[in-house]
Design an enzyme around this catalytic site. Sequence first.
Site, PDB file in Angstrom:
ATOM      1  N   TRP A 162       0.819  -1.217   0.000  1.00  0.00           N
ATOM      2  CA  TRP A 162       0.000   0.000   0.000  1.00  0.00           C
ATOM      3  C   TRP A 162       0.846   1.258   0.000  1.00  0.00           C
ATOM      4  O   TRP A 162       0.555   2.216  -0.729  1.00  0.00           O
ATOM      5  CB  TRP A 162      -1.004  -0.025   1.144  1.00  0.00           C
ATOM      6  CG  TRP A 162      -2.052  -1.070   0.865  1.00  0.00           C
ATOM      7  CD1 TRP A 162      -2.246  -2.240   1.528  1.00  0.00           C
ATOM      8  CD2 TRP A 162      -2.996  -1.058  -0.222  1.00  0.00           C
ATOM      9  NE1 TRP A 162      -3.259  -2.960   0.931  1.00  0.00           N
ATOM     10  CE2 TRP A 162      -3.729  -2.255  -0.140  1.00  0.00           C
ATOM     11  CE3 TRP A 162      -3.291  -0.170  -1.254  1.00  0.00           C
ATOM     12  CZ2 TRP A 162      -4.750  -2.584  -1.051  1.00  0.00           C
ATOM     13  CZ3 TRP A 162      -4.297  -0.489  -2.160  1.00  0.00           C
ATOM     14  CH2 TRP A 162      -5.018  -1.678  -2.054  1.00  0.00           C
ATOM     15  N   ASP A 234      -1.482   6.753   6.073  1.00  0.00           N
ATOM     16  CA  ASP A 234      -2.601   5.933   5.607  1.00  0.00           C
ATOM     17  C   ASP A 234      -2.931   4.983   6.765  1.00  0.00           C
ATOM     18  O   ASP A 234      -2.152   4.085   7.095  1.00  0.00           O
ATOM     19  CB  ASP A 234      -2.145   5.148   4.366  1.00  0.00           C
ATOM     20  CG  ASP A 234      -3.217   4.169   3.860  1.00  0.00           C
ATOM     21  OD1 ASP A 234      -4.283   4.059   4.502  1.00  0.00           O
ATOM     22  OD2 ASP A 234      -2.966   3.523   2.826  1.00  0.00           O
ATOM     23  N   LYS A 258     -12.732  -1.331   6.788  1.00  0.00           N
ATOM     24  CA  LYS A 258     -12.105  -2.368   7.615  1.00  0.00           C
ATOM     25  C   LYS A 258     -12.640  -2.277   9.049  1.00  0.00           C
ATOM     26  O   LYS A 258     -13.232  -3.214   9.551  1.00  0.00           O
ATOM     27  CB  LYS A 258     -10.581  -2.226   7.615  1.00  0.00           C
ATOM     28  CG  LYS A 258      -9.924  -2.671   6.325  1.00  0.00           C
ATOM     29  CD  LYS A 258      -9.449  -1.505   5.545  1.00  0.00           C
ATOM     30  CE  LYS A 258      -8.665  -1.783   4.290  1.00  0.00           C
ATOM     31  NZ  LYS A 258      -8.913  -2.930   3.481  1.00  0.00           N
TER      32      LYS A 258
HETATM   33  N1  PMP Z   1      -4.367   1.543   1.986  1.00  0.00           N
HETATM   34  C1  PMP Z   1      -4.503   0.421   2.709  1.00  0.00           C
HETATM   35  C2  PMP Z   1      -3.622   0.235   3.900  1.00  0.00           C
HETATM   36  C3  PMP Z   1      -5.450  -0.528   2.348  1.00  0.00           C
HETATM   37  O1  PMP Z   1      -5.576  -1.650   3.070  1.00  0.00           O
HETATM   38  C4  PMP Z   1      -6.276  -0.308   1.235  1.00  0.00           C
HETATM   39  C5  PMP Z   1      -7.365  -1.280   0.820  1.00  0.00           C
HETATM   40  N2  PMP Z   1      -7.238  -2.551   1.174  1.00  0.00           N
HETATM   41  C6  PMP Z   1      -6.079   0.864   0.500  1.00  0.00           C
HETATM   42  C7  PMP Z   1      -5.143   1.770   0.911  1.00  0.00           C
HETATM   43  C8  PMP Z   1      -6.928   1.140  -0.701  1.00  0.00           C
HETATM   44  O2  PMP Z   1      -8.168   1.459  -0.251  1.00  0.00           O
HETATM   45  P1  PMP Z   1      -9.432   1.634  -1.196  1.00  0.00           P
HETATM   46  O3  PMP Z   1      -9.733   0.290  -1.760  1.00  0.00           O
HETATM   47  O4  PMP Z   1     -10.454   2.124  -0.242  1.00  0.00           O
HETATM   48  O5  PMP Z   1      -9.068   2.626  -2.232  1.00  0.00           O
END
Ligand code: PMP
Length: 423
Positions: A162, A234, A258
């Site tokens: 991520w 994030d 989550k």
């Molecule tokens: N950052 C993290 C730490 C994530 O776990 C996720 C999604 N699993 C995202 C960003 C991306 O999020 P989204 O699907 O809401 O765009």
Amino acid sequence: MSISTSPQAQLLPQSQKRFLPNPRTHTAHLSLPFRPIPIKCASTPAQLHTPQAPTQAHSQERLFNFAAGPATLPESVLRRAQSELFIWRGSGMSVMEMSHRGKDFKSIIEKAESDLRSLLQIPPEYSVLFLQGGATTQFAALPLNLCRSPHDPVDYIVTGSWSDKAFKEAQKYSKPNPIWSGKAQNYTNIPSFADLQQNPDARYLHICANETIHGVEYKTYPTPLNPNAVLVADMSSNFCSKPVDVSKFGVIYAGAQKNVGPSGVTIVIIRNDLIAQAQDVTPVMLEYRIHAENHSLYNTPPCYGIYMCGLVFEDLLEQGGLVEVEKKNQKKAEILYSAIDGSNGFYRCPVEKSVRSLMNVPFTLEKSELEGEFIKEAAKENMVQLKGHRSVGGMRASIYNAMPLAGVQKLVSFMKDFQAKHA
Ligand code: PMP
């Protein structure tokens, strides 16, 4: 408490009247941009503690869902939403049907914000934005809003998929420097902050507080070298899982799906002095200033999702706030990691112990050929979504706030039985 005397209210059975907003406190009021907002909410204290639909520890019909997100939600919240789905508290309609500019929805979003502020003790000089587009959209919004030009340097610590995605997206709108990457060690650790080669001119330092795929979580946070820079995190997968000192961050952002609600809502907590002129090319929907000035109501927000997040925030407060929530999360994580570590290598967690995530627990089987059977057998026992992310394989148990202790206990007992059968 005086109760609304609207025609719809008069038609309601007595049992539903207790959910009605008190017209005297039911004021929606948002005033100046960038200011802490005194919130008055539809719910009086009495309403806050209205008995929710009966809560069961874990309904037999429901599976233990170990998915990484969208993820399991608290049963009490789902039942509460169910009881209010058709008609929200005497309003004569569902939250899904309400005008986002009406007083009822305003009271919902204001209460969600004020409860989130209480949970995280968000200082008044920070704004809370309820946005759309997922955390992925924030990967672009951050450099667009925090950099004056695409030539501005920014620092990224890359501890997993991520933060790597965030770094790559930032390349389009800034000059990001990956000052550390855990890729060579398959993203199993977090650097010593003293070793980081930060750029003294970087506008911000970006981290992913919890890597959902790799199960790596910061336990303490680095400080930007540049005194004018801010730390940006994030927190998608550990948002509201423990107390956080918000004042250490310039921006915290998180997708809701989550720990705090359904997908479709992205929460941004941002220090007000950072809400400035974005780069000229910034689409209006990515501009923090626009959303802050309009209190997240510039366009139609994800109303139902925000309502659901509000119910989760209420539930977390009723549990005693994030200190209590963290204790529960620590207990769940501890029994799962102990089972892995005590399996004589049958199960293995690759993440360095000091930075193991309380939320996402990746593990592998020594006999990897048994993975398919593990997942199939677990599903027969009503435990689902245990397959690791397609990019890393193995297993992953996501044990967010709403995963009951009983779910983790059941998983651990299943793991022991499975090992006994196959050792
Ligand atoms: N950052 C993290 C730490 C994530 O776990 C996720 C999604 N699993 C995202 C960003 C991306 O999020 P989204 O699907 O809401 O765009």
